[in-house]
Motif scaffolding. Structure first.
Motif: not given
Length: 352
Positions: A41-49
């Protein structure tokens, strides 16, 4: 000139095979038995990355940026920032010196986003990367461009030619045009290196073959006068006086300095010169300010305006379709027929 962003001249292969990726934030892979599932799973949102990657880029932490942008593209392949993430990834890979990755990423961008308004930038970076030679080999050595494998120069020339012909108003067009001209001269010089070698060894048929290639396919190059001189000199040595006199006449009309007072040919005592090396010695590849999308740096101004250099490059003929690796042992004596982008590069002043 064409200005639409569809880039009709790009090969169908570039445009075909667009990946149909799902834009979800969770990837599932099956390992071993069907009931053994590992969920990544992604650990962050797209914007955070994306914001994390931007911060790394600002600090020059390119390897960190590459990893973060890779995660963003993995977990959000069709997200809001997907295209920009790939553009930033290309820039980070270039700055990190991972040129093989740059080649792969630029090719992927051309395939995924064939109508993007950033195609000129991607073509430019792809051309600059190819201009450096093999991603894993020739960059390790300071070789004269005209004496190494020129297949990479040919790829770079084609990248820049597509850019200049389709995006003449691009901020990258002036720099691409100058690189095209330098590459064109280097490809001609590549043949003259061989021609000089053959002349020194009295292999005049082979020298004729190489010089004739320049005369036929690189007529606008800086090597053309010497190529005509080699043709005149070699035909004279081969006893083909009539043909030799025809080339001497061309020299007398256009390049009299290549003839002695008695009418004999004066070959220059010339060492190989790399035009791309000369150009690149004056060019500093760098990132422009993020907010200054239209600004550039003049690093090798030669008196030509932006429009002039683009026009000159646009007038260069296409490269020959076959490589100049001919059989020099055979005679061939017939007379020749006459959003934002991470910026890398320079610009020229507008037409005055």
């Amino acid at each position: 000139m064409k200005t639409n962003h569809s880039l009709k001249v790009l090969s169908v292969a570039m445009l075909a095979g667009t990946l149909a990726l799902s834009g979800c934030s969770t990837l599932k892979s099956i390992v071993g038995k069907k009931d053994n599932k590992i969920t990544i799973s992604a650990e962050q949102s797209e914007l955070s990355y994306y914001e994390q990657a931007q911060a790394a880029l600002e600090k020059g932490n390119y390897h960190e940026a590459i990893k973060t942008l890779g995660d963003a593209r993995t977990f959000y392949p069709t997200g809001t920032h997907a295209q920009q993430a790939l553009l930033d990834l290309i820039y980070a890979q270039y700055q990190a010196g991972d040129y093989e990755a740059v080649s792969n990423s630029t090719a992927e961008f051309l395939r995924l986003y064939p109508t993007s308004r950033h195609l000129d930038y991607v073509l430019y970076v792809q051309g600059v990367t190819h201009m450096g030679g093999s991603p894993k080999a020739s960059r390790l050595f300071k070789l004269d461009q005209s004496q190494r494998d020129v297949s990479w120069l040919q790829l770079a020339f084609n990248n820049f030619q597509v850019l200049v012909n389709n995006f003449p108003n691009s901020n990258y067009a002036p720099d691409a045009a100058q690189r095209m001209i330098a590459i064109y001269n280097d490809l001609a010089e590549h043949e003259m290196v061989a021609a000089r070698w053959y002349v020194k060894r009295d292999a005049y048929v082979a020298a004729v073959n190489r010089a004739k290639w320049v005369f036929q396919y690189y007529p606008q190059s800086e090597s053309t006068p010497e190529a005509i001189a080699v043709l005149a000199y070699s035909y004279d040595k081969l006893g083909m006086t009539t043909t030799a006199e025809q080339y001497k006449t061309l020299l007398q009309i256009n390049y009299p300095s290549y003839l002695n007072a008695d009418g004999s040919v004066k070959l220059p005592n010339q060492k190989s010169t790399s035009f791309t090396k000369r150009l690149l010695n004056t060019v500093t590849l760098h990132k422009f300010d993020k907010k200054a999308d239209t600004q550039g740096v003049v690093s090798s101004y030669n008196g030509q305006t932006r429009n002039q250099v683009i026009h000159q490059a646009g007038g260069l003929p296409p490269l020959p379709s076959q490589p100049a690796e001919m059989d020099d042992s055979k005679e061939h004596m017939s007379m020749p027929i006459q959003e934002k982008r991470r910026h890398i590069g320079l610009s020229l002043p507008d037409q005055q």
